[in-house]
Design an enzyme around this catalytic site. Structure first.
Site, PDB file in Angstrom:
ATOM      1  N   ASP A  46       0.824  -1.216   0.000  1.00 13.30           N
ATOM      2  CA  ASP A  46       0.000   0.000   0.000  1.00 13.30           C
ATOM      3  C   ASP A  46       0.851   1.256   0.000  1.00 13.30           C
ATOM      4  OD1 ASP A  46      -1.957  -1.862   0.271  1.00 13.30           O
ATOM      5  OD2 ASP A  46      -2.547  -1.326   2.309  1.00 13.30           O
TER       6      ASP A  46
ATOM      7  N   LYS B  33      -6.153  10.621  11.288  1.00 10.70           N
ATOM      8  CA  LYS B  33      -5.729   9.938  10.059  1.00 10.70           C
ATOM      9  C   LYS B  33      -6.602  10.286   8.860  1.00 10.70           C
ATOM     10  CE  LYS B  33      -4.765   5.454   7.964  1.00 10.70           C
ATOM     11  NZ  LYS B  33      -4.650   3.987   8.132  1.00 10.70           N
TER      12      LYS B  33
ATOM     13  N   ASP C 115      -4.597   2.636  -4.446  1.00 10.47           N
ATOM     14  CA  ASP C 115      -3.162   2.691  -4.115  1.00 10.47           C
ATOM     15  C   ASP C 115      -2.729   1.464  -3.327  1.00 10.47           C
ATOM     16  OD1 ASP C 115      -4.538   3.313  -1.796  1.00 10.47           O
ATOM     17  OD2 ASP C 115      -3.063   4.764  -1.095  1.00 10.47           O
TER      18      ASP C 115
END
Length: 836
Positions: free
Chosen positions: A515, A604, A769
């Protein structure tokens, strides 16, 4: 019959009945949790039914065309792919619901001319000449539709859907608690504002419980048409040709933009077609061990990951609305009676908010329950097949997505845990190592070196073996992982590889993920050659991975702690506080409330979405969701202190965004340049448009909305139109451009990597991603994705973007490009934690 009569005559009545029941039930189950228990909006469900009828008609046209072709006459069994099976299931189900006495013969594919004529004659047997003429027109128009390629407009879909839905509302019942027949679906209207009402369709609660208790003989009635396939999908050869064998799907989800569709037909999309074909033709299979554990979790009511609770929240009774306060009382707001009335009204509003909140929680819970059921059901359905496929298409920015909505690798932890590559490959010398790293990542231990991640797995071998031997026994360590079902699948592979006696020869089909590290910021750093930002997001070589989220968190924690410890220099209890003092007091109290609650998870999402244009309100909502969870864990009633939480999270969002601005100054400069350019283009009354590095023409679809009314058999339906003829939504055109441009870059990187992996003969899949391959091929994939990234950003992307705009808008003077930094892109090739 009206305008939509011919459309209703284009398919057998029995088939229409099955489509109607299927789509109505599925739509209510999957979307009925969106608004305070009202059900699903009328416009939404009627549009869905109309789309399903159109899609089925298209399938029948294609089947008829192929059956007429002599070259395909001997290959008719070939049509038993998943979409064809769904279509044939409609016919079979239609046979099942025919009258029991004398089985009604139904044309296998569609009504022909003689069926339509017989239908018209039956209806007009006692009619007059005019009615016969009208029905002859209907019959003629229906036959034309069977041969035409015209697409239905939104109004037609809704009118057809509403006509069919009225039949459903009038003729479907369920046995109630007192053995009385009650309506299975009900239509009701809810007052909104300005004398407007919104129509809703509500499914009977007993049917919802039947779904949860698995009381249906078959889940065919609640399964989607867009399923995985059991043969490779058609290769993409045009904007409307590819994917499913029979069901028509578009290459791009264009939001109805005709400009975007026209641009696709004029573009060279060969790279895009090939990349989507690589993703769609990757064969998968169902992991039977994980499926069985997931089913047992559902049966045993074990709440885990995507397996939600099956127990409802307690909903307090709806409070009685107090009497309206008279105008006379309002004139004397200082009177005791007025104050008492206001206190009573405030208590009512709090109680109503709590009632609605818990009611909504139950609806959301039910939606999660339905989602889990659909995933488990589809996995069970495809378990017998050695290979299944997920055809892909893309959004208007070029981002690739699997088309099946419930079961695919882009889904949740449960979906991913139940899927594995169809082909097994020997682990080789490094495969077991990467399986160990993968398990540590799934456990959330992804901020340490690769060697330490492998060591983490080795230290937990007793837990790993317990998970494999008895996953629902006393040792449930695997359930504590961030991604438990994927973690359990990895535990099985690690144990089987070790116990095989020769791990290098052990054949494994489990995909290992690599990732990106805050991938949006990685693309911004590469665009501007930002060395500081590049180091923060692992574009440079380092012994341990850099964690940009922790960096922001530490700065936020420091500032909040300072504010919480600060002693105010004024009396906060006095009544005549100044505006500045009230603001200062609000910040201080907010800091005190959230102090000690801030961790990496709180910031986050905001950091991750900052480069994708998250607004202050969006950031506050993201943070508030996490803070409420933590306060509930500490025993707070979040409804009672809702105002205080809202205020505290406003403060926390401002601190977080301020901290991000300091750390990501390079990315901010590039974002500002993109924003300024979008504003200039807006002044020309043109949508912001560009061509991605792999040739996707992107035209932002944001327009001012315009309502228009459609009259149906049930009620008037007001739709919001966003056609290309409407004025631009200038604010969205500007604010959405930087994140959309970056998404067009990350999608280019992913598809280029897919093509490179295919060239090397290696399996590859990806979720934006997150790049996946066999454990033995991880290091080669790491090399390929780095090479593709460097090659992508060695191109003058911003320079080309500016040049194309200057050619298109010669009267505009675009700002100078932001100065490049000192990042050496070649360093990415040796950066071990670029993808990790």
């Amino acid at each position: 019959m009206g305008k939509y009569g011919p459309y209703l005559c284009s398919l057998p009545a029995e088939k229409l009945a099955v489509i109607l029941a299927h789509e109505s039930l599925l739509h209510c189950l999957t979307n009925g949790s969106s608004t305070k228990g009202y059900g699903v909006p009328l416009w939404s469900i009627t549009s869905r039914i109309g789309e399903a009828v159109e899609a089925e008609l298209n399938v029948q046209k294609l089947l008829q065309k192929r059956l007429k072709d002599e070259r395909h006459a001997k290959k008719s069994e070939y049509f038993q792919d998943d979409v064809g099976e769904q279509s044939m299931r409609y016919s079979q189900n239609a046979d099942d619901i025919s009258t029991k006495g004398e089985k009604k013969e139904v044309e296998k594919w569609m009504y022909g001319a003689h069926q339509l004529q017989r239908f018209a004659e039956e209806i007009t047997r006692n009619g007059n000449k005019n009615s016969k003429l009208r029905l002859e027109f209907v019959s003629r128009r229906a036959r034309q539709l069977l041969d035409s390629e015209e697409e239905w407009d939104v109004a037609t879909k809704i009118k057809v859907g509403a006509a069919l839905l009225q039949v459903l509302l009038e003729n479907t019942t369920i046995e109630g608690s007192n053995s009385d027949q009650e309506k299975a679906f009900t239509h009701h209207k809810v007052y909104v504002k300005k004398k407007k009402t919104v129509g809703w369709i509500l499914l009977h609660q007993d049917i919802l419980q039947m779904v949860l208790k698995d009381s249906f003989d078959s889940k065919a009635a609640i399964s989607t048409r867009l399923k995985p396939m059991i043969i490779p999908p058609n290769k993409w050869t045009g904007p409307q040709t590819g994917g499913y064998k029979l069901l028509k799907v578009d290459l791009m989800r264009t939001h109805g933009s005709k400009l975007q569709k026209e641009a696709l037909f004029g573009a060279d999309l060969s790279v895009v077609y090939d990349g989507l074909d690589v993703l769609g033709c990757t064969p998968w299979k169902i992991n039977s061990k994980i499926l069985e554990v997931a089913k047992e979790c559902w049966r045993s009511k074990i709440v885990l990951g995507d397996i939600p609770s099956q127990d409802k929240f307690d909903v307090p009774p709806k409070p009685t609305r107090p009497e309206k306060i008279s105008k006379e009382l309002f004139k004397d707001s200082s009177s005791p009676v007025f104050k008492e009335k206001m206190i009573e009204r405030e208590a009512y509003m709090k109680a109503l908010t709590k009632h609605n909140r818990m009611k909504q929680k139950n609806m959301n819970l039910f939606s999660l329950q339905c989602s889990a059921i659909f995933k488990l059901d589809q996995a069970e359905k495809f378990l017998p097949f050695n290979e299944i496929y997920f055809p892909h298409n893309m959004d208007f920015r070029g981002r690739a997505y699997p088309i099946p909505p419930h079961l695919s690798n882009v889904g949740s932890d449960l979906c991913r845990g139940m899927l594995t590559f169809a082909e097994k490959k020997p682990l080789g010398s490094r495969g077991l190592y990467w399986l160990k790293v993968h398990l540590a990542n799934l456990a959330g231990n992804d901020k340490i070196s690769f060697d330490n991640r492998a060591a983490f797995t080795e230290e937990n071998m007793s837990n790993i073996r317990a998970a494999v031997e008895n996953p629902l026994g006393e040792n449930r360590w695997w359930m504590t992982l961030d991604d438990p079902f994927q973690g359990l699948a990895t535990c099985h592979e690690i144990v089987q590889a070790i116990d095989s006696g020769d791990p290098e020869a052990y054949e494994c089909s489990l995909p290992v993920h690599m990732d990106g590290s805050c991938n949006g910021l990685q693309h911004y750093a590469a665009l501007g050659l930002d060395l500081v930002g590049g180091k923060a997001v692992n574009l440079c070589k380092s012994d341990i991975p850099q964690d940009v989220y922790s960096g922001v968190m530490e700065e936020v924690v420091r500032q909040v702690a300072e504010e919480a410890d600060r002693i105010l220099d004024f009396d906060e209890s006095k009544e005549d506080l100044t505006k500045a003092e009230r603001k200062e007091l609000k910040r201080n109290r907010g800091a005190k409330l959230v102090n000690g609650l801030i961790d990496r998870g709180v910031v986050k999402r905001t950091v991750m979405t900052s480069v994708y244009g998250v607004t202050f309100i969006g950031a506050r909502k993201q943070i508030q969701e996490k803070i409420e969870e933590k306060l509930e864990e500490q025993g707070y009633d979040v409804d009672e202190i809702e105002h205080e939480i809202h205020s505290a999270c406003n403060y926390l969002a401002s601190v977080t965004m301020e901290a991000m601005g300091k750390l990501f100054s390079g990315a901010r400069e590039t974002m500002n340049w993109l924003t300024l350019c979008a504003r200039l283009i807006n002044k020309q009354n043109q949508p912001v448009a560009w061509i991605s590095p792999i040739g996707v023409p992107v035209i932002q679809p944001y327009r001012q909305s315009k309502p228009h009314t459609i009259v149906t058999l049930l009620q008037q339906v007001t739709l919001v139109d966003q056609s290309d003829d409407l004025p631009l939504h200038k604010q969205r055109q500007v604010s959405a451009f930087p994140p959309n441009y970056v998404h067009s870059l990350d999608s280019s990187h992913m598809l280029l990597t897919a093509l490179e992996m295919d060239r090397r003969g290696l399996y590859f899949s990806a979720v934006h991603d997150s790049f996946w391959t066999h454990p033995c091929d991880v290091e080669e994939m790491n090399e390929a994705l780095r090479d593709c990234f460097v090659e992508l950003y060695q191109q003058p992307l911003l320079e080309r973007l500016k040049e194309t705009w200057e050619l298109r808008y010669p009267s505009l003077e675009f700002p100078e490009l932001p100065k490049k930094g000192k990042l050496n892109l070649e360093d990415v090739k040796s950066a071990p934690y670029f993808f990790q």
